[in-house]
Every structure is written in structure tokens, then in C-alpha cells.
Design a protein around this motif. Structure first.
Motif, PDB file in Angstrom:
ATOM      1  N   GLN A  76       0.828  -1.203   0.000  1.00 30.19           N
ATOM      2  CA  GLN A  76       0.000   0.000   0.000  1.00 30.19           C
ATOM      3  C   GLN A  76       0.866   1.257   0.000  1.00 30.19           C
ATOM      4  O   GLN A  76       0.561   2.235  -0.683  1.00 30.19           O
ATOM      5  N   GLN A  77       1.963   1.225   0.754  1.00 29.80           N
ATOM      6  CA  GLN A  77       2.881   2.367   0.756  1.00 29.80           C
ATOM      7  C   GLN A  77       3.482   2.589  -0.625  1.00 29.80           C
ATOM      8  O   GLN A  77       3.649   3.733  -1.063  1.00 29.80           O
ATOM      9  N   GLN A  78       3.789   1.500  -1.311  1.00 29.93           N
ATOM     10  CA  GLN A  78       4.333   1.633  -2.656  1.00 29.93           C
ATOM     11  C   GLN A  78       3.308   2.270  -3.587  1.00 29.93           C
ATOM     12  O   GLN A  78       3.653   3.101  -4.442  1.00 29.93           O
ATOM     13  N   ARG A  79       2.051   1.919  -3.438  1.00 28.43           N
ATOM     14  CA  ARG A  79       0.992   2.520  -4.251  1.00 28.43           C
ATOM     15  C   ARG A  79       0.875   4.015  -3.987  1.00 28.43           C
ATOM     16  O   ARG A  79       0.649   4.814  -4.908  1.00 28.43           O
ATOM     17  N   VAL A  80       1.026   4.404  -2.720  1.00 25.86           N
ATOM     18  CA  VAL A  80       0.979   5.831  -2.359  1.00 25.86           C
ATOM     19  C   VAL A  80       2.136   6.561  -3.029  1.00 25.86           C
ATOM     20  O   VAL A  80       1.967   7.661  -3.568  1.00 25.86           O
ATOM     21  N   ALA A  81       3.331   5.969  -2.999  1.00 29.65           N
ATOM     22  CA  ALA A  81       4.495   6.587  -3.630  1.00 29.65           C
ATOM     23  C   ALA A  81       4.286   6.762  -5.133  1.00 29.65           C
ATOM     24  O   ALA A  81       4.675   7.782  -5.714  1.00 29.65           O
ATOM     25  N   ILE A  82       3.656   5.784  -5.762  1.00 29.30           N
ATOM     26  CA  ILE A  82       3.380   5.874  -7.200  1.00 29.30           C
ATOM     27  C   ILE A  82       2.366   6.981  -7.478  1.00 29.30           C
ATOM     28  O   ILE A  82       2.538   7.779  -8.403  1.00 29.30           O
ATOM     29  N   ALA A  83       1.307   7.048  -6.656  1.00 27.92           N
ATOM     30  CA  ALA A  83       0.296   8.098  -6.834  1.00 27.92           C
ATOM     31  C   ALA A  83       0.911   9.477  -6.651  1.00 27.92           C
ATOM     32  O   ALA A  83       0.590  10.424  -7.383  1.00 27.92           O
ATOM     33  N   ARG A  84       1.806   9.619  -5.669  1.00 30.15           N
ATOM     34  CA  ARG A  84       2.459  10.916  -5.430  1.00 30.15           C
ATOM     35  C   ARG A  84       3.293  11.346  -6.632  1.00 30.15           C
ATOM     36  O   ARG A  84       3.382  12.538  -6.956  1.00 30.15           O
ATOM     37  N   ALA A  85       3.910  10.382  -7.314  1.00 28.60           N
ATOM     38  CA  ALA A  85       4.694  10.715  -8.509  1.00 28.60           C
ATOM     39  C   ALA A  85       3.799  11.043  -9.699  1.00 28.60           C
ATOM     40  O   ALA A  85       4.062  11.979 -10.454  1.00 28.60           O
ATOM     41  N   LEU A  86       2.712  10.281  -9.844  1.00 27.91           N
ATOM     42  CA  LEU A  86       1.842  10.450 -11.011  1.00 27.91           C
ATOM     43  C   LEU A  86       0.988  11.707 -10.942  1.00 27.91           C
ATOM     44  O   LEU A  86       0.603  12.254 -11.978  1.00 27.91           O
ATOM     45  N   ILE A  87       0.673  12.163  -9.721  1.00 34.24           N
ATOM     46  CA  ILE A  87      -0.264  13.284  -9.584  1.00 34.24           C
ATOM     47  C   ILE A  87       0.288  14.562 -10.202  1.00 34.24           C
ATOM     48  O   ILE A  87      -0.463  15.454 -10.590  1.00 34.24           O
ATOM     49  N   LEU A  88       1.599  14.654 -10.319  1.00 34.72           N
ATOM     50  CA  LEU A  88       2.212  15.830 -10.937  1.00 34.72           C
ATOM     51  C   LEU A  88       2.193  15.748 -12.458  1.00 34.72           C
ATOM     52  O   LEU A  88       2.664  16.662 -13.138  1.00 34.72           O
ATOM     53  N   GLU A  89       1.664  14.641 -12.977  1.00 37.39           N
ATOM     54  CA  GLU A  89       1.516  14.424 -14.420  1.00 37.39           C
ATOM     55  C   GLU A  89       2.835  14.683 -15.160  1.00 37.39           C
ATOM     56  O   GLU A  89       2.926  15.506 -16.064  1.00 37.39           O
ATOM     57  N   PRO A  90       3.875  13.939 -14.766  1.00 37.86           N
ATOM     58  CA  PRO A  90       5.206  14.134 -15.362  1.00 37.86           C
ATOM     59  C   PRO A  90       5.278  13.588 -16.782  1.00 37.86           C
ATOM     60  O   PRO A  90       4.495  12.720 -17.181  1.00 37.86           O
ATOM     61  N   GLU A  91       6.261  14.076 -17.523  1.00 37.81           N
ATOM     62  CA  GLU A  91       6.500  13.547 -18.865  1.00 37.81           C
ATOM     63  C   GLU A  91       7.126  12.155 -18.783  1.00 37.81           C
ATOM     64  O   GLU A  91       6.868  11.298 -19.624  1.00 37.81           O
ATOM     65  N   ILE A  92       7.953  11.959 -17.771  1.00 37.06           N
ATOM     66  CA  ILE A  92       8.693  10.713 -17.610  1.00 37.06           C
ATOM     67  C   ILE A  92       8.505  10.208 -16.186  1.00 37.06           C
ATOM     68  O   ILE A  92       8.535  10.994 -15.233  1.00 37.06           O
ATOM     69  N   LEU A  93       8.342   8.888 -16.037  1.00 33.98           N
ATOM     70  CA  LEU A  93       8.299   8.266 -14.718  1.00 33.98           C
ATOM     71  C   LEU A  93       9.570   7.440 -14.543  1.00 33.98           C
ATOM     72  O   LEU A  93       9.859   6.542 -15.329  1.00 33.98           O
ATOM     73  N   LEU A  94      10.339   7.765 -13.499  1.00 35.52           N
ATOM     74  CA  LEU A  94      11.570   7.044 -13.181  1.00 35.52           C
ATOM     75  C   LEU A  94      11.325   6.194 -11.943  1.00 35.52           C
ATOM     76  O   LEU A  94      10.799   6.684 -10.940  1.00 35.52           O
ATOM     77  N   MET A  95      11.732   4.926 -11.998  1.00 32.54           N
ATOM     78  CA  MET A  95      11.473   4.015 -10.886  1.00 32.54           C
ATOM     79  C   MET A  95      12.742   3.226 -10.557  1.00 32.54           C
ATOM     80  O   MET A  95      13.284   2.528 -11.403  1.00 32.54           O
ATOM     81  N   ASP A  96      13.194   3.362  -9.295  1.00 31.42           N
ATOM     82  CA  ASP A  96      14.439   2.722  -8.867  1.00 31.42           C
ATOM     83  C   ASP A  96      14.139   1.528  -7.968  1.00 31.42           C
ATOM     84  O   ASP A  96      13.885   1.687  -6.775  1.00 31.42           O
ATOM     85  N   GLU A  97      14.137   0.328  -8.545  1.00 30.47           N
ATOM     86  CA  GLU A  97      13.874  -0.922  -7.821  1.00 30.47           C
ATOM     87  C   GLU A  97      12.681  -0.782  -6.872  1.00 30.47           C
ATOM     88  O   GLU A  97      12.787  -1.067  -5.675  1.00 30.47           O
ATOM     89  N   PRO A  98      11.530  -0.350  -7.373  1.00 30.51           N
ATOM     90  CA  PRO A  98      10.401  -0.024  -6.489  1.00 30.51           C
ATOM     91  C   PRO A  98       9.759  -1.220  -5.801  1.00 30.51           C
ATOM     92  O   PRO A  98       9.013  -1.044  -4.840  1.00 30.51           O
ATOM     93  N   LEU A  99      10.035  -2.433  -6.267  1.00 28.94           N
ATOM     94  CA  LEU A  99       9.366  -3.608  -5.704  1.00 28.94           C
ATOM     95  C   LEU A  99      10.296  -4.483  -4.875  1.00 28.94           C
ATOM     96  O   LEU A  99       9.867  -5.514  -4.356  1.00 28.94           O
ATOM     97  N   SER A 100      11.544  -4.081  -4.731  1.00 35.79           N
ATOM     98  CA  SER A 100      12.524  -4.968  -4.108  1.00 35.79           C
ATOM     99  C   SER A 100      12.269  -5.218  -2.621  1.00 35.79           C
ATOM    100  O   SER A 100      12.749  -6.213  -2.067  1.00 35.79           O
TER     101      SER A 100
END
Length: 343
Positions: free
Chosen positions: A136-160
Motif C-alpha cells: 500500500q505504501q508503494q501505491r501511495v508513492a506511485i500516486a504521489r509521482a503520477l499526480i504531478l503528471e510528469p513527462e517521464i516516470l523514473l522508478m528505482d527498484e520499487p518492488l525490491s
């Protein structure tokens, strides 16, 4: 959309990444794969602007962004450790970037609700993030990144940091989100299976350089270097004695001696006796030395011409082999990967 040209990052005399040339297309899910310390996270941090490259250029839509600060690049970032604010609620964490931009309360509320629902945390908006599970925390982190509607999404080992079952569920969710939004994504992982499943293309790193870039099926089936072959997927190493046996069994076999030879475990078929086989396959004798049952599949270790070969087959109650049993191995020599031996 993103282009790295002759990118290099050094720390004193140590070269972390060297002469990287990567072109990520718009809407692509591009993965940088490799073992720890190979340079993939360093490259991601250079793209994000957290590291200034020693050499080379970073382009976004043909615009040089090499010297821009991270906040000037319009990139969304999801970190390995989530980097959430523990004293804030889920709502406040997701809204943080919009608050920094001083968006109106109505806009903030609408967007938080939209992206919370998109990632499946809408029922937890008023909870502290510390009350949530890792997934659930990982989902929150993804939502926080997406809400700014970026051109690029960068993800550093988000599921490890997630357990195995949750990691499988989350990688499917990530792929679904990326497809639905069409957002260009650059993803870092050391997990080869994860990379093969979620990526459009993969760059395999080793010792700060890129060994190969290609589609998942190209990386797996046609590795260009021995290190890619060994890192991605599981293979058997074949002895020269085994190669000689294959050449003797089939006059048209054009395999070379003096090379390091590999074959994927699932590319070998075990049978009790030859009834009918494809014209290009070769059949050789072997003896079962060990059997490992793992649910859906069974792994047999078979000794043949000086090679200990592991063969993975789906569990089939009608076709089982026992330790000490004489068997026939069927394989197509075109599936054997050969690389020049290092001197």
C-alpha cells in the motif's frame, strides 16, 4: 523522447558508467537491468538530475537538460524506500507536490481522489502511511509521482522490498498503469524475471557499460554476450565432449569446438524412447542423477557425455523419470548458444 549520448559518470579514478548511448521512445517501458554495482541506478540518478555526469549529454524531446535541476525536468520519481513522510496521512503524501506548486484546494482534492483510486488506495486516504502495508505504501508513492503528471516516470527498484507474492501482483499493476496512462517509464531492477515480464525493451548493464539492448525475447533467446546469457535466464554449460557427441549424432550439426556453449534448461526434452522426432533435432543418451519437484514443474539433472544437464519440464503424471533411469535427451542445436572463450 529521452536520449543519452556518450554519458559518463566518474568518481575520482572510478568510472561508474561509461559511454552510454540510450534512446527511450515516447510511451515506452524501458528497463535497466543488471547486478548490484553495475551502474544502472547511477544512470537513473543522472537522468533525474541528482548526479551531474562527467561527460555526455541528456536530451528530453531533443532539448538538452543535462544541466537542469531535478525540479526543472518534469520527471516523476519512485524510490526503492518509498520516501514517504511518516507524520503525514496518505492524502497529504499524495497531495504534497501539488501543495508545493500552490494548487487550489479543489484541484488538489480532485486529483488526489483520482490518483488514489487509480492505484487502489482511495479507502486509506485519512490513514497515516505508517499504518499501511508495504504494498500500500508503494501505491501511495506511485500516486504521489503520477499526480504531478510528469513527462517521464523514473522508478528505482520499487518492488525490491516487497515479499514474492506481492511483488508479482504489483508488477502486473505497474504494467497496467503504465499502459493505461501511456507514460514513458524508465525502470531499474536486478530481477531478470521482473524485467522480462514488464518491459518493452531492456538494457543489460555490467561493470558500467551496456552489454545489450533489445526486446525481452531478444535478450533471452539471442544474448549477444556471454555475460547476458549467464545473467538473464538459467542455462546449462555444455562440455566439448557433449558437443562432439552431438556432432557425431548429426552430420549436419555445425557447432564449433573450443567455444563456451550453453543451452536453456527448457530447450531440452526428455523421453523414454524415440518414436518420432523433428528432422532438425538430435537425440543422445543420458542417465537421471537427481529429481527436484517444485509444484508445477520438475527439474531433472541428467548426466550425458561429461555434462550435468538440468532439464525443466511441466509436472506430468504420465511422464515421470526416476534417479538412475536411462533416458533420451532431444534438442535442437540451433538453441545452443556459443561464445568465444576468454583467454
Amino acid at each position: 523522447m529521452i536520449k543519452l549520448h556518450d554519458l559518463e559518470v566518474t568518481y575520482g579514478q572510478f568510472v561508474a558508467v561509461k559511454n552510454l548511448n540510450i534512446h527511450v521512445e515516447k510511451g515506452e517501458f524501458f528497463t535497466m537491468l543488471g547486478p548490484s554495482g553495475c551502474g544502472k541506478t547511477t544512470t537513473l540518478r543522472a537522468i533525474a538530475g541528482f548526479i551531474q555526469p562527467s561527460k555526455g549529454t541528456i536530451y528530453l524531446n531533443n532539448r538538452d537538460v543535462t544541466l537542469l535541476k531535478p525540479e526543472e525536468r518534469n520527471f516523476g520519481i519512485v524510490f526503492q524506500n518509498y520516501a514517504l513522510f511518516p507524520h503525514m496521512t496518505v492524502y497529504e503524501n499524495i497531495a504534497f507536490g501539488l501543495r508545493v506548486r500552490r494548487e487550489k484546494n479543489k484541484v488538489v482534492q480532485e486529483k488526489v481522489e483520482k490518483y488514489a483510486e487509480m492505484v487502489g488506495v482511495e479507502a486509506h486516504l485519512q490513514k497515516r502511511v505508517t499504518a499501511l502495508s508495504g504494498g500500500q505504501q508503494q501505491r501511495v508513492a506511485i500516486a504521489r509521482a503520477l499526480i504531478l503528471e510528469p513527462e517521464i516516470l523514473l522508478m528505482d527498484e520499487p518492488l525490491s522490498n516487497l515479499d514474492a507474492k506481492l511483488r508479482i501482483a504489483m508488477r502486473e499493476e505497474l504494467r497496467r498503469l503504465q499502459h493505461s496512462l501511456g507514460i514513458t517509464t524508465v525502470y531499474v531492477t536486478h530481477d531478470q524475471e521482473e524485467a522480462l515480464i514488464i518491459s518493452d525493451r531492456i538494457a543489460v548493464f555490467e561493470n558500467g557499460v551496456i552489454e545489450q539492448i533489445g526486446k525481452p525475447e531478444e535478450i533471452y533467446s539471442s544474448p549477444q554476450t556471454e555475460s547476458v546469457c549467464r545473467f538473464v535466464g538459467e542455462s546449462n554449460t555444455l562440455t566439448d565432449e557433449f558437443i562432439i557427441t552431438l556432432k557425431q549424432a548429426h552430420e549436419g550439426c555445425n557447432l564449433e569446438l573450443g567455444y563456451t556453449s550453453y543451452i536453456r534448461k527448457e530447450r531440452i526434452k526428455l523421453i523414454k524412447k524415440i518414436t518420432q522426432k523433428a528432422p532438425d533435432t538430435i537425440a543422445v543418451k543420458g542417465s537421471v542423477a537427481h529429481v527436484t519437484y517444485s509444484g508445477m514443474s520438475v527439474t531433472y539433472r541428467v548426466m550425458s557425455s561429461g555434462s550435468a544437464l538440468e532439464v525443466v519440464m511441466l509436472d506430468n503424471q504420465n511422464t515421470q523419470f526416476t534417479v538412475g533411469e536411462e533416458v533420451i535427451l532431444e534438442l535442437d542445436p540451433k538453441h545452443i548458444l556459443q561464445f568465444r572463450r576468454r583467454v
